[in-house]
Design an enzyme around this catalytic site. Sequence first.
Site, PDB file in Angstrom:
ATOM      1  N   ARG A  71       0.844  -1.206  -0.105  1.00 56.96           N
ATOM      2  CA  ARG A  71      -0.040  -0.026  -0.083  1.00 56.96           C
ATOM      3  C   ARG A  71       0.847   1.240  -0.054  1.00 56.96           C
ATOM      4  O   ARG A  71       1.825   1.424   0.938  1.00 56.96           O
ATOM      5  CB  ARG A  71      -0.627   0.016   1.355  1.00 56.96           C
ATOM      6  CG  ARG A  71      -1.833   1.306   1.219  1.00 56.96           C
ATOM      7  CD  ARG A  71      -2.956   1.162   2.351  1.00 56.96           C
ATOM      8  NE  ARG A  71      -2.332   1.528   3.676  1.00 56.96           N
ATOM      9  CZ  ARG A  71      -3.166   1.194   4.814  1.00 56.96           C
ATOM     10  NH1 ARG A  71      -4.236   0.835   4.773  1.00 56.96           N
ATOM     11  NH2 ARG A  71      -2.413   1.733   6.020  1.00 56.96           N
ATOM     12  N   SER A 140     -12.701  -3.884   1.118  1.00 56.97           N
ATOM     13  CA  SER A 140     -12.710  -3.589   2.704  1.00 56.97           C
ATOM     14  C   SER A 140     -14.306  -3.043   2.920  1.00 56.97           C
ATOM     15  O   SER A 140     -15.000  -2.562   2.101  1.00 56.97           O
ATOM     16  CB  SER A 140     -12.041  -2.386   2.746  1.00 56.97           C
ATOM     17  OG  SER A 140     -10.730  -2.483   2.851  1.00 56.97           O
ATOM     18  N   LYS A 169      -4.109   4.193   9.820  1.00 53.87           N
ATOM     19  CA  LYS A 169      -5.031   4.514   8.424  1.00 53.87           C
ATOM     20  C   LYS A 169      -5.978   5.518   8.711  1.00 53.87           C
ATOM     21  O   LYS A 169      -6.851   5.154   9.755  1.00 53.87           O
ATOM     22  CB  LYS A 169      -5.664   3.070   8.014  1.00 53.87           C
ATOM     23  CG  LYS A 169      -6.572   3.488   6.747  1.00 53.87           C
ATOM     24  CD  LYS A 169      -6.873   2.123   6.332  1.00 53.87           C
ATOM     25  CE  LYS A 169      -7.750   2.115   5.189  1.00 53.87           C
ATOM     26  NZ  LYS A 169      -8.422   0.951   4.405  1.00 53.87           N
TER      27      LYS A 169
END
Length: 243
Positions: A71, A140, A169
């Site tokens: 990521r 997600s 996050k």
Amino acid sequence: MTADGIRNLGFGIRLPDPASRNPASRIPNPESRIPRLNPILDADAAARAGWTLLDLASACLSGGARFLQVRAKGASGAWLLDQVTAIVAFAHAADAIVIVNDRADIARLAGADGVHVGQDDLAPATVRPIVGTECVVGVSTHTLEQIDAAVLEPVDYVAVGPVFGTSTKLSAYEAVGLERVRDAAGKARARGLPVVAIGGITLDRAADVIGAGAASVAVISDLLTGGNPEARVREFVRRLAAC
């Protein structure tokens, strides 16, 4: 399929043929189809801890991880492609799989094993033709409504979170707790899908999350605790093997 297992898509780009790889063959957990530990190689978290993505990937693989996600939210496409291509080479040599966060194009170009999308990214049904039928697609979710929608999509796993509070996050969603993991696991199981739990998961909390029904735990910052991600991953793998 051509003799060398690749096909020419034009413009001088030669990409791995999806039919020439099978991510499932590299997943050593046939019961859930995904390993218990899912290290997320976050470029920002790695940089803050003094690690390059490639070195962090190597440490995780040496520790026994076999299900990596890359990521890099703010990275350029060119930089990310270089990073993922190198990580895929390392991972495939260790019979591990690599999922790319958000970027289906990068996953396809780098020969990664799949892509993970969020609620604000391309929908799984849109991503699937890009990466092919043999690649892993994860999505997600945060709410019951999102879980209900996700299990109807062409996905291989459903992620739920943040399970616990996390600063790694930034999210508009509050911590959902273990009860939401149980909800997601029940709904996903009915569709034959495993659940990956994410958000604030530490070594001490991981077993409880698996006990709530998750097939795998996604971990970012806790892998960097103590400055030795290889050892930390090894301990995660050891403890989760007993779950």
